[in-house]
Design an enzyme around this catalytic site. Structure first.
Site, mmCIF file in Angstrom:
data_model
loop_
_atom_site.group_PDB
_atom_site.id
_atom_site.type_symbol
_atom_site.label_atom_id
_atom_site.label_comp_id
_atom_site.label_asym_id
_atom_site.label_seq_id
_atom_site.Cartn_x
_atom_site.Cartn_y
_atom_site.Cartn_z
ATOM 1 N N CYS A 18 -11.349 0.372 1.321
ATOM 2 C CA CYS A 18 -12.571 0.000 2.027
ATOM 3 C C CYS A 18 -13.485 1.216 2.208
ATOM 4 C CB CYS A 18 -12.265 -0.703 3.347
ATOM 5 S SG CYS A 18 -13.733 -1.532 4.014
ATOM 6 N N HIS B 22 -8.648 -5.011 1.755
ATOM 7 C CA HIS B 22 -7.656 -4.386 2.640
ATOM 8 C C HIS B 22 -6.225 -4.800 2.298
ATOM 9 C CE1 HIS B 22 -10.172 -2.305 5.666
ATOM 10 N NE2 HIS B 22 -11.091 -3.152 5.220
ATOM 11 N N GLU C 78 -3.574 -3.341 2.914
ATOM 12 C CA GLU C 78 -2.617 -3.028 3.994
ATOM 13 C C GLU C 78 -2.411 -4.225 4.919
ATOM 14 O OE1 GLU C 78 -5.722 -2.227 4.030
ATOM 15 O OE2 GLU C 78 -6.504 -2.285 6.074
#
Ligand code: MN
Length: 265
Positions: A122, A229, A231
């Site tokens: 990001c 994202h 994660e």
């Protein structure tokens, strides 16, 4: 029976991943922070997370940089357009952090010249692009016509892992091999994006509207960035967990070289 330290010394034969984060003013003083989702993703992939605070003090940053085998540039506040030589357009801007911009741009440039493995996520993608001389859309809704892809789609819910739009990955690129697939859904929580691509970087992933969603540094050992994202997705999506595993594996090679050099001294 082995001592706890003997057990630990086995455990720490793993690459160290430097993780950048935010520094924000709060009513009770400034606070450095990083989301656990990044920390957990790195641990799950076999790495040891090391937080690198954005102090703006480059001597401190270099001392920490020397300890790591890979750098993870995380999401966060906007990058000040001054970093890529443009005035603030006056459109919607989030907070910016001079300390974070200064620290991260320098970390990225050290990593470029040392060929240290880098993963940008990001803001991290935008940061890597800017550190390589690229520019950004300061505010996608203001800068580009509405085309039906909502890049902030996961922002309006409490589910940061909400699938928002598709990405298409260039089949011949290294990233496609890492993900194991070339077309999948991702979450999206950004209002800035890559405009002019930085030197030595190549667009290898796009959203249906053409927005840059992934970059590769073909001349580097392992340099990849994504605009979404992963994660927040690695527990449910193999492409996301494969990305972190690939990153930590590349860092493990650096770790092995660092260990060998230490033994030789
Ligand atoms: Mn997006």
């Amino acid at each position: 029976m082995r001592s706890i330290e003997e057990n630990f010394s086995q455990e720490i034969k793993r690459p160290v991943i430097g993780i950048t984060g935010d520094v924000m003013e709060t009513s009770t003083g400034a606070r450095h922070s990083v989301r656990d989702s990044y920390v957990s993703a790195i641990i799950n992939a076999g790495g040891i997370p090391l937080f690198i605070p954005s102090t703006g003090d480059l001597e401190i940053a270099y001392a920490l940089y020397r300890m790591v085998d890979g750098l993870l540039f995380t999401g966060g506040v906007d990058i000040d357009p001054a970093v890529y030589g443009e005035p603030v357009a006056g459109t919607e801007m989030d907070d910016v952090s001079e300390a974070r911009d200064t620290t991260e741009v320098q970390l990225a440039r050290w990593a470029f010249s040392d060929d240290l493995p880098v993963l940008g996520i990001c803001r991290g993608q935008q940061l890597v692009n800017v550190a390589a001389g690229g520019t950004l859309y300061q505010d996608i809704p203001s800068d580009l016509p509405d085309n039906g892809v909502d890049h902030r789609g996961s922002t309006y819910t409490n589910d940061r892992g909400l699938y928002t739009h598709r990405v298409d990955i260039e089949p011949s690129c290294g990233l496609a091999g890492i993900f194991g697939e070339t077309e999948f859904l991702v979450n999206s929580l950004h209002h800035q994006g890559v405009k002019q691509v930085g030197e030595g970087l190549k667009v290898v992933g796009t959203a249906p509207d053409g927005m840059v969603e992934a970059l590769e540094g073909p001349g580097h050992r392992w340099l990849y960035t994504v605009q979404w994202h992963p994660e927040e997705l690695w527990r449910k999506q193999s492409a996301a967990s494969n990305l972190f595993k690939g990153f930590v594996e590349a860092a493990a090679q650096h770790f092995a070289q660092r260990e060998a050099a230490a033994v030789a001294v």
